[in-house]
Design an enzyme around this catalytic site. Structure first.
Site, PDB file in Angstrom:
ATOM      1  N   THR A  40       0.877  -1.174   0.000  1.00 48.92           N
ATOM      2  CA  THR A  40       0.000   0.000   0.000  1.00 48.92           C
ATOM      3  C   THR A  40       0.916   1.227   0.000  1.00 48.92           C
ATOM      4  OG1 THR A  40       0.001   0.267   2.395  1.00 48.92           O
ATOM      5  CG2 THR A  40      -1.650  -1.255   1.458  1.00 48.92           C
ATOM      6  N   THR A 104      -8.669  -4.451   6.348  1.00 52.90           N
ATOM      7  CA  THR A 104      -7.316  -5.015   6.536  1.00 52.90           C
ATOM      8  C   THR A 104      -7.101  -5.478   7.980  1.00 52.90           C
ATOM      9  OG1 THR A 104      -6.286  -3.804   4.745  1.00 52.90           O
ATOM     10  CG2 THR A 104      -4.860  -4.410   6.581  1.00 52.90           C
ATOM     11  N   THR A 135      -1.403  -2.561  19.461  1.00 51.93           N
ATOM     12  CA  THR A 135      -1.084  -1.195  19.883  1.00 51.93           C
ATOM     13  C   THR A 135      -1.662  -0.893  21.268  1.00 51.93           C
ATOM     14  OG1 THR A 135      -1.548   1.119  19.362  1.00 51.93           O
ATOM     15  CG2 THR A 135      -3.152  -0.457  18.594  1.00 51.93           C
ATOM     16  N   ASP A 136      -1.073   0.100  21.923  1.00 52.84           N
ATOM     17  CA  ASP A 136      -1.627   0.538  23.216  1.00 52.84           C
ATOM     18  C   ASP A 136      -2.937   1.319  23.037  1.00 52.84           C
ATOM     19  OD1 ASP A 136      -0.601   2.893  22.116  1.00 52.84           O
ATOM     20  OD2 ASP A 136       0.599   3.455  23.873  1.00 52.84           O
ATOM     21  N   GLU A 137      -3.234   1.734  21.801  1.00 56.17           N
ATOM     22  CA  GLU A 137      -4.432   2.570  21.597  1.00 56.17           C
ATOM     23  C   GLU A 137      -5.727   1.812  21.882  1.00 56.17           C
ATOM     24  OE1 GLU A 137      -4.591   5.157  18.258  1.00 56.17           O
ATOM     25  OE2 GLU A 137      -2.448   5.562  18.302  1.00 56.17           O
ATOM     26  N   TYR A 160      -9.278   3.443  13.830  1.00 54.87           N
ATOM     27  CA  TYR A 160      -8.045   2.641  13.848  1.00 54.87           C
ATOM     28  C   TYR A 160      -7.997   1.775  15.102  1.00 54.87           C
ATOM     29  CZ  TYR A 160      -3.164   1.518  14.924  1.00 54.87           C
ATOM     30  OH  TYR A 160      -2.013   0.863  15.296  1.00 54.87           O
ATOM     31  N   LYS A 164      -8.098  -2.354  15.593  1.00 51.35           N
ATOM     32  CA  LYS A 164      -7.032  -3.132  16.230  1.00 51.35           C
ATOM     33  C   LYS A 164      -7.593  -3.896  17.439  1.00 51.35           C
ATOM     34  CE  LYS A 164      -3.142  -3.279  15.373  1.00 51.35           C
ATOM     35  NZ  LYS A 164      -2.333  -4.110  14.431  1.00 51.35           N
ATOM     36  N   ASN A 189       3.868   4.391  21.048  1.00 52.68           N
ATOM     37  CA  ASN A 189       4.312   5.063  19.812  1.00 52.68           C
ATOM     38  C   ASN A 189       5.760   4.767  19.476  1.00 52.68           C
ATOM     39  OD1 ASN A 189       1.932   6.663  20.740  1.00 52.68           O
ATOM     40  ND2 ASN A 189       2.425   7.844  18.905  1.00 52.68           N
TER      41      ASN A 189
HETATM   42  P1  NAD Z   1       3.001   0.951   8.418  1.00 49.52           P
HETATM   43  O1  NAD Z   1       1.744   1.631   8.001  1.00 49.52           O
HETATM   44  O2  NAD Z   1       4.304   1.644   8.314  1.00 49.52           O
HETATM   45  O3  NAD Z   1       3.155  -0.415   7.586  1.00 49.52           O
HETATM   46  C1  NAD Z   1       2.076  -1.278   7.351  1.00 49.52           C
HETATM   47  C2  NAD Z   1       2.510  -2.297   6.294  1.00 49.52           C
HETATM   48  O4  NAD Z   1       1.397  -3.186   6.066  1.00 49.52           O
HETATM   49  C3  NAD Z   1       2.856  -1.655   4.944  1.00 49.52           C
HETATM   50  O5  NAD Z   1       4.034  -2.244   4.421  1.00 49.52           O
HETATM   51  C4  NAD Z   1       1.650  -1.994   4.069  1.00 49.52           C
HETATM   52  O6  NAD Z   1       1.965  -2.120   2.684  1.00 49.52           O
HETATM   53  C5  NAD Z   1       1.200  -3.324   4.662  1.00 49.52           C
HETATM   54  N1  NAD Z   1      -0.225  -3.583   4.431  1.00 49.52           N
HETATM   55  C6  NAD Z   1      -1.261  -2.746   4.646  1.00 49.52           C
HETATM   56  N2  NAD Z   1      -2.420  -3.342   4.278  1.00 49.52           N
HETATM   57  C7  NAD Z   1      -2.100  -4.588   3.846  1.00 49.52           C
HETATM   58  C8  NAD Z   1      -2.854  -5.694   3.377  1.00 49.52           C
HETATM   59  N3  NAD Z   1      -4.187  -5.632   3.239  1.00 49.52           N
HETATM   60  N4  NAD Z   1      -2.206  -6.840   3.054  1.00 49.52           N
HETATM   61  C9  NAD Z   1      -0.855  -6.924   3.177  1.00 49.52           C
HETATM   62  N5  NAD Z   1      -0.088  -5.902   3.605  1.00 49.52           N
HETATM   63  C10 NAD Z   1      -0.700  -4.755   3.944  1.00 49.52           C
HETATM   64  O7  NAD Z   1       2.727   0.445   9.905  1.00 49.52           O
HETATM   65  P2  NAD Z   1       3.697   0.359  11.164  1.00 49.52           P
HETATM   66  O8  NAD Z   1       3.703   1.667  11.836  1.00 49.52           O
HETATM   67  O9  NAD Z   1       4.963  -0.285  10.769  1.00 49.52           O
HETATM   68  O10 NAD Z   1       2.862  -0.631  12.095  1.00 49.52           O
HETATM   69  C11 NAD Z   1       3.009  -2.041  11.954  1.00 49.52           C
HETATM   70  C12 NAD Z   1       2.109  -2.728  12.968  1.00 49.52           C
HETATM   71  O11 NAD Z   1       2.475  -2.332  14.279  1.00 49.52           O
HETATM   72  C13 NAD Z   1       0.634  -2.391  12.806  1.00 49.52           C
HETATM   73  O12 NAD Z   1      -0.104  -3.556  13.055  1.00 49.52           O
HETATM   74  C14 NAD Z   1       0.387  -1.339  13.885  1.00 49.52           C
HETATM   75  O13 NAD Z   1      -0.944  -1.382  14.317  1.00 49.52           O
HETATM   76  C15 NAD Z   1       1.340  -1.797  14.957  1.00 49.52           C
HETATM   77  N6  NAD Z   1       1.842  -0.737  15.861  1.00 49.52           N
HETATM   78  C16 NAD Z   1       2.406   0.410  15.340  1.00 49.52           C
HETATM   79  C17 NAD Z   1       2.920   1.363  16.208  1.00 49.52           C
HETATM   80  C18 NAD Z   1       3.573   2.623  15.694  1.00 49.52           C
HETATM   81  O14 NAD Z   1       3.869   3.518  16.489  1.00 49.52           O
HETATM   82  N7  NAD Z   1       3.827   2.764  14.398  1.00 49.52           N
HETATM   83  C19 NAD Z   1       2.850   1.159  17.585  1.00 49.52           C
HETATM   84  C20 NAD Z   1       2.258  -0.014  18.077  1.00 49.52           C
HETATM   85  C21 NAD Z   1       1.765  -0.953  17.201  1.00 49.52           C
HETATM   86  O1  DAU Z   2       0.319   4.423  20.333  1.00 51.31           O
HETATM   87  C1  DAU Z   2       0.656   3.604  19.255  1.00 51.31           C
HETATM   88  C2  DAU Z   2       0.158   4.230  17.975  1.00 51.31           C
HETATM   89  O2  DAU Z   2       0.985   5.355  17.718  1.00 51.31           O
HETATM   90  C3  DAU Z   2       0.184   3.261  16.796  1.00 51.31           C
HETATM   91  O3  DAU Z   2      -0.706   2.199  17.052  1.00 51.31           O
HETATM   92  C4  DAU Z   2      -0.211   3.982  15.502  1.00 51.31           C
HETATM   93  O4  DAU Z   2      -0.098   3.102  14.407  1.00 51.31           O
HETATM   94  C5  DAU Z   2       0.706   5.176  15.317  1.00 51.31           C
HETATM   95  O5  DAU Z   2       0.310   5.898  14.170  1.00 51.31           O
HETATM   96  C6  DAU Z   2       0.702   6.072  16.539  1.00 51.31           C
HETATM   97  O6  DAU Z   2      -0.556   6.759  16.672  1.00 51.31           O
HETATM   98  P1  DAU Z   2      -0.649   8.324  17.044  1.00 51.31           P
HETATM   99  O7  DAU Z   2      -1.928   8.856  16.546  1.00 51.31           O
HETATM  100  O8  DAU Z   2      -0.329   8.530  18.480  1.00 51.31           O
HETATM  101  O9  DAU Z   2       0.602   8.870  16.166  1.00 51.31           O
HETATM  102  P2  DAU Z   2       0.792  10.183  15.280  1.00 51.31           P
HETATM  103  O10 DAU Z   2       2.227  10.232  14.898  1.00 51.31           O
HETATM  104  O11 DAU Z   2      -0.226  10.266  14.193  1.00 51.31           O
HETATM  105  O12 DAU Z   2       0.487  11.348  16.308  1.00 51.31           O
HETATM  106  C7  DAU Z   2       1.241  11.500  17.503  1.00 51.31           C
HETATM  107  C8  DAU Z   2       0.634  12.654  18.283  1.00 51.31           C
HETATM  108  O13 DAU Z   2       0.894  13.877  17.559  1.00 51.31           O
HETATM  109  C9  DAU Z   2      -0.871  12.579  18.426  1.00 51.31           C
HETATM  110  O14 DAU Z   2      -1.248  13.103  19.688  1.00 51.31           O
HETATM  111  C10 DAU Z   2      -1.403  13.473  17.315  1.00 51.31           C
HETATM  112  C11 DAU Z   2      -0.328  14.538  17.198  1.00 51.31           C
HETATM  113  N1  DAU Z   2      -0.137  15.083  15.841  1.00 51.31           N
HETATM  114  C12 DAU Z   2       0.059  14.207  14.813  1.00 51.31           C
HETATM  115  C13 DAU Z   2       0.253  14.690  13.523  1.00 51.31           C
HETATM  116  C14 DAU Z   2       0.442  13.727  12.367  1.00 51.31           C
HETATM  117  C15 DAU Z   2      -0.106  16.460  15.640  1.00 51.31           C
HETATM  118  O15 DAU Z   2      -0.257  17.251  16.582  1.00 51.31           O
HETATM  119  N2  DAU Z   2       0.078  16.924  14.366  1.00 51.31           N
HETATM  120  C16 DAU Z   2       0.256  16.095  13.307  1.00 51.31           C
HETATM  121  O16 DAU Z   2       0.404  16.599  12.144  1.00 51.31           O
END
Ligand code: NAD
Ligand code: DAU
Length: 355
Positions: A40, A104, A135-137, A160, A164, A189
């Site tokens: 994606t 998804t 995730t913690d969310e 979201y 999850k 995060n």
């Molecule tokens: P990301 O959005 O960077 O990557 C997601 C990946 O999944 C991408 O490579 C995308 O191509 C693939 N994908 C999406 N839909 C798909 C589908 N239908 N089939 C196959 N592949 C698909 O996400 P991330 O930030 O690396 O998060 C990875 C996992 O960790 C997620 O499950 C997210 O909920 C969890 N998580 C993320 C965070 C964070 O802070 N980023 C924190 C806690 C948990």
């Molecule tokens: O807590 C884990 C989660 O953290 C993961 O499960 C999610 O996949 C990941 O995207 C992340 O979620 P958040 O919503 O916390 O992350 P984000 O980076 O989008 O935002 C972090 C904080 O910053 C949130 O309070 C929103 C704020 N924010 C975000 C953006 C993109 C802003 O103030 N301005 C912005 O432009």
């Protein structure tokens, strides 16, 4: 005859997934790693350039919701374990298009669970594991003091986090109903190299470089608990190998920051590394309309993980942020390609006709 222990990693071209794939390839040469990713907008094979030619690694472009494909992968490669990261991951996008998240994150997880259940039921005793990365969310929002523990009731607020939470419930339902060997981790995060510049930290680094506004939602008082991505991935490795089947582990950095304080620190570090005068980018900070349903505070109690498995984050926050800013400054081409969409050509160039 069964060959190497084979792990299906989903979402391995994304931010966290690419770090998981790299760690497992480098540390465990005896494993076969199959990376299933739909590529994606968030999936980028350039994240895995350095390991893509390793014989123990195979990339498959495909959707976790594709029942026939997922069943075929289990059968063709005799999958022993799954580490499931594929997801729609950005809260703001979930507000605009909740259905993509249900598809998804819920149906994709269910498709994988069902395939694992069917395949492992017929494949005799093995060292099987379905590891679900969450995730913690799912726990909702902390309004005062306190921390999320593994027993905090689920209370998701965004599409979201609702998707999850639903996927976590399905994983536990397969554990309890069919005896599937599962483990779940719920992490706070993440930040670090290769994060898509829609999330706070990489978006703001890019905007500082380009002298664009830094849109802080609301008053910037929301609190997040930040963890360097490689520390998350080290926890995943530990839980995968030594975690108790059926259990849930919270992962967090014990590192709470108000958004506005984090943004000020990020501006200071980025200005310094860009050799700009201190304070020169402060004026880019702009308060904008708040995110709908914006959770106030997340904070993780990771004592179960630290106590049982001896995990601890390795990196202080300022050091991790500085390392992250440096990575984005040193990888301007990655950032430009991701911003322009040019990274999408990479799959055709490298895998055209053979994945
Ligand atoms: P990301 O959005 O960077 O990557 C997601 C990946 O999944 C991408 O490579 C995308 O191509 C693939 N994908 C999406 N839909 C798909 C589908 N239908 N089939 C196959 N592949 C698909 O996400 P991330 O930030 O690396 O998060 C990875 C996992 O960790 C997620 O499950 C997210 O909920 C969890 N998580 C993320 C965070 C964070 O802070 N980023 C924190 C806690 C948990
Ligand atoms: O807590 C884990 C989660 O953290 C993961 O499960 C999610 O996949 C990941 O995207 C992340 O979620 P958040 O919503 O916390 O992350 P984000 O980076 O989008 O935002 C972090 C904080 O910053 C949130 O309070 C929103 C704020 N924010 C975000 C953006 C993109 C802003 O103030 N301005 C912005 O432009």
């Amino acid at each position: 005859m069964k060959g190497k222990y084979t792990i299906l990693i989903t979402g391995g071209a994304g931010f966290i997934g690419s770090h998981v794939v790299r760690r497992f390839i480098k540390r465990y040469p005896d494993y076969q790693i199959i990376n299933l990713d739909a590529l994606t907008y968030a999936g980028n094979l350039a994240n895995l350039k350095d390991i893509e030619a390793t014989p123990q690694y195979l990339f498959v472009k495909g959707d976790v919701c594709d029942v026939a494909l997922v069943q075929k992968l289990f059968a063709d490669y005799a999958i022993d374990a799954v580490i499931h990261l594929a997801a729609e991951s950005h809260v703001d996008r979930s507000i605009l298009d909740p259905f993509a998240f249900a598809r998804t994150n819920v149906m994709g997880t269910l498709t994988l669970l069902q395939a694992a259940k069917e395949f492992w039921a017929g494949s005799g005793a093995g060292n099987h594991l379905f590891y679900h990365v969450s995730t913690d969310e799912v726990y909702g929002s902390l309004e005062g003091d306190g921390f999320f523990t593994e027993t905090t009731p689920y209370d998701p607020h965004s599409p979201y986090s609702a998707s999850k939470a639903s996927s976590d419930h399905f994983v536990r339902a397969y554990r309890d109903t069919y005896g599937l060997p599962v483990v779940i981790s719920n992490c706070s995060n993440n930040y670090g190299p290769c994060q898509f510049p829609e999330k706070l930290i990489p978006l703001f680094i890019r905007n500082i470089c380009q002298n664009k506004p830094l849109p802080v939602y609301g008053t910037g008082q929301n609190v997040r608990d930040w963890l360097y991505v490689e520390d998350h991935v080290q926890a995943i490795d530990l839980i995968f190998h030594r975690g108790r089947r059926g259990e849930t582990y919270n992962i967090g950095g014990c590192n709470e920051w108000k958004n506005i304080d984090l943004v000020r620190l990020l501006v200071r570090i980025t200005d310094r590394l860009l050799e700009r005068a201190s304070g020169s980018s402060d004026g880019l900070i702009t308060f904008v309309t708040d995110r709908a349903g914006h959770d106030l505070r997340y904070a993780i109690d990771a004592s179960k993980l630290t106590g049982a498995l001896g995990w601890a984050p390795s990196l202080g926050f300022e050091e991790g942020l500085e390392r992250t800013v440096r990575w984005y400054l040193d990888n301007q081409e990655w950032l430009e390609q991701v911003s322009s969409g040019a990274y999408r050509d990479y799959y055709e160039k490298v895998y055209g006709g053979r994945a």
